[in-house]
Write an enzyme that holds these catalytic residues in place. Structure first.
Site, PDB file in Angstrom:
ATOM      1  N   HIS A  73       0.844  -1.195   0.000  1.00 36.49           N
ATOM      2  CA  HIS A  73       0.000   0.000   0.000  1.00 36.49           C
ATOM      3  C   HIS A  73       0.878   1.243   0.000  1.00 36.49           C
ATOM      4  CE1 HIS A  73       1.126  -0.530   4.222  1.00 36.49           C
ATOM      5  NE2 HIS A  73       0.942   0.780   4.354  1.00 36.49           N
ATOM      6  N   ASP A 121       0.826   5.180   1.967  1.00 41.36           N
ATOM      7  CA  ASP A 121       0.148   5.830   3.086  1.00 41.36           C
ATOM      8  C   ASP A 121      -0.595   7.064   2.577  1.00 41.36           C
ATOM      9  OD1 ASP A 121       1.216   3.897   4.731  1.00 41.36           O
ATOM     10  OD2 ASP A 121       2.892   5.154   5.421  1.00 41.36           O
ATOM     11  N   HIS A 151       4.815   0.249  -0.060  1.00 39.93           N
ATOM     12  CA  HIS A 151       5.559  -0.628   0.857  1.00 39.93           C
ATOM     13  C   HIS A 151       4.675  -1.740   1.383  1.00 39.93           C
ATOM     14  CE1 HIS A 151       3.799   2.777   3.045  1.00 39.93           C
ATOM     15  NE2 HIS A 151       3.663   1.969   4.086  1.00 39.93           N
ATOM     16  N   ARG A 171       8.090  -8.968  15.449  1.00 38.96           N
ATOM     17  CA  ARG A 171       8.495  -7.644  14.977  1.00 38.96           C
ATOM     18  C   ARG A 171       7.455  -6.623  15.403  1.00 38.96           C
ATOM     19  NH1 ARG A 171       7.542  -4.672  10.154  1.00 38.96           N
ATOM     20  NH2 ARG A 171       9.166  -3.095   9.976  1.00 38.96           N
TER      21      ARG A 171
HETATM   22  O1  AKG Z   1       5.424  -2.453   9.835  1.00 37.47           O
HETATM   23  C1  AKG Z   1       5.889  -1.802   8.935  1.00 37.47           C
HETATM   24  O2  AKG Z   1       7.094  -1.747   8.708  1.00 37.47           O
HETATM   25  C2  AKG Z   1       4.975  -1.043   7.998  1.00 37.47           C
HETATM   26  C3  AKG Z   1       3.798  -0.417   8.672  1.00 37.47           C
HETATM   27  C4  AKG Z   1       2.958   0.365   7.715  1.00 37.47           C
HETATM   28  O3  AKG Z   1       3.221   0.417   6.560  1.00 37.47           O
HETATM   29  C5  AKG Z   1       1.758   1.082   8.181  1.00 37.47           C
HETATM   30  O4  AKG Z   1       1.386   0.970   9.364  1.00 37.47           O
HETATM   31  O5  AKG Z   1       1.152   1.781   7.338  1.00 37.47           O
HETATM   32 FE   FE2 Z   2       2.174   2.076   5.574  1.00 41.49          FE
END
Ligand code: AKG
Ligand code: FE2
Length: 374
Positions: A234, A236, A291, A301
């Site tokens: 996606h 942001d 990403h 994680r």
């Molecule tokens: O956990 C991650 O590295 C990405 C998190 C992410 O892309 C988000 O919360 O929009």
């Molecule tokens: Fe994100």
């Protein structure tokens, strides 16, 4: 004088509820990957693990204390839409406190976490990734969303200790907001933009009435990580996102629209990503960073995303100085709430759905999700 009601961020999902039951969220207890989490099965979402994983590219790492940092930021954002930053001024002790608080939250027993569950049409609280509705398979992660004060939810989670966690979150928000302001002005400065050019940024360009969302993400150890996905691909919706990740790999960014590059964890570093609104504001010069997050078999994680956006009423459009005969106007004017509303419907096709003209010639358009499978 007529008054118009400005939609609030918290109203966005009233028409797009997320109604996957949250009681299915106890991933820690699963020894095998259920079919509903298996992304490799026929007819699952387009391949996310294609052979093009890049081994040579690495996301730029920028030392913000160096004199040439602005120039490096401009270059990184033009070519990648993302960079990692060190010497950013956010105390490392605060990052550590936020990480340990996030672990404390997700380590609570499942029924306890559900006391602060997000409602299907709500924005804040504990639950599945909001973007789950756009993918045919479940994601191997759980999240907690904070907008404004988390007091109400934290009181439910920690009746005696909530104020300690509220204080950490508040301090984190303050530091992140200040870093976002700093990076945005450096990034825009590299394109020849001054504070006077951005009227909604307010006096001194201090973004006084800006909005922010904090998203805590947890990716439990996964029994079959090669078939699972932590968070689907996606972009942001923010102007800028600042992401803290613990020392476990997982975040991947799309490079030139055709290969995923791992953002290697660097102790004390923060990941800065262009969101859709900064992409619009810069008339496409800074690509919104696509990403995803993958999972692993050995280590849990966590990540903490700070999404920075303008006030609800701010009208975001490509800056006049960035619209030229060779760079025609790419997008119309939008507010964050209008844009979020569209995104809740169209997800990765939102930018291309509002685009007014063809992408810049020569530039590979990673935000055209009709062409690029993310
Ligand atoms: O956990 C991650 O590295 C990405 C998190 C992410 O892309 C988000 O919360 O929009
Ligand atoms: Fe994100």
């Amino acid at each position: 004088m007529t008054t118009t009601t400005i939609p609030k961020l918290t109203d966005i999902y009233k028409t797009h509820p997320l109604d996957i039951p949250t009681n299915k969220l106890n991933l820690d207890s699963l020894q095998q990957l259920p079919d509903t989490y298996d992304w490799i099965q026929p007819d699952a979402f387009p391949s996310f693990r294609d052979p093009n994983i890049s081994l040579s590219d690495s996301v730029p790492l920028i030392d913000l204390s160096l004199p040439n940092a602005p120039h490096l930021i401009g270059n990184a954002l033009k070519t990648w839409g993302v960079f990692q930053v060190i010497n950013h001024g956010v105390p490392i002790s605060l990052l550590n406190s936020m990480e340990s608080f996030t672990n404390t939250l997700f380590d609570l027993p499942s029924p306890h976490k559900l006391k602060a569950a997000r409602t299907p049409d709500g924005v804040t609280g504990y639950g599945l990734p909001r973007i789950s509705t756009f993918f045919p398979k479940r994601m191997w992660s759980e999240g907690f969303t904070i907008v404004g004060s988390p007091l109400e939810h934290f009181q439910k989670l920690w009746p005696n200790e909530y104020s300690k966690y509220c204080d950490i979150t508040e301090e984190y928000s303050r530091e992140m907001k200040s870093l976002c302001g700093r990076v945005i002005w450096l990034a825009l400065g590299e394109l020849g933009i001054t504070r006077e050019d951005v009227n909604w940024a307010e006096a001194n360009g201090d973004f006084k009435t800006s909005n922010a969302v904090i998203q805590l993400n947890s990716y439990p150890v996964c029994p079959d990580p090669d078939r699972a996905m932590g968070l689907g691909a996606h972009t942001d919706t923010s102007l800028l996102t600042i992401l803290y990740q613990n020392n476990t790999r997982g975040l991947q960014v799309l490079r030139e629209g055709n290969r995923w590059v791992m953002v290697e964890p660097v102790t004390g570093a923060l990941v800065v990503q262009v969101g859709d609104l900064l992409h619009i504001l810069t008339n496409g010069l800074y690509p919104s960073s696509a990403h995803q997050a993958v999972v692993n078999q050995n280590r849990k994680r966590i990540s903490i995303a700070y999404f920075f956006g303008p006030s609800e009423s701010a009208e975001i459009s490509p800056l006049n100085k960035l619209v030229t005969p060779t760079q025609p106007l790419l997008y119309p004017t939008v507010t964050w709430t209008e844009y979020l509303r569209k995104k809740a419907q169209l997800f990765n096709n939102t930018l291309s759905s509002i685009r007014l003209s063809a992408p810049l010639t020569g530039a590979l358009d990673i935000n055209d999700h009709n062409q690029v499978k993310v």
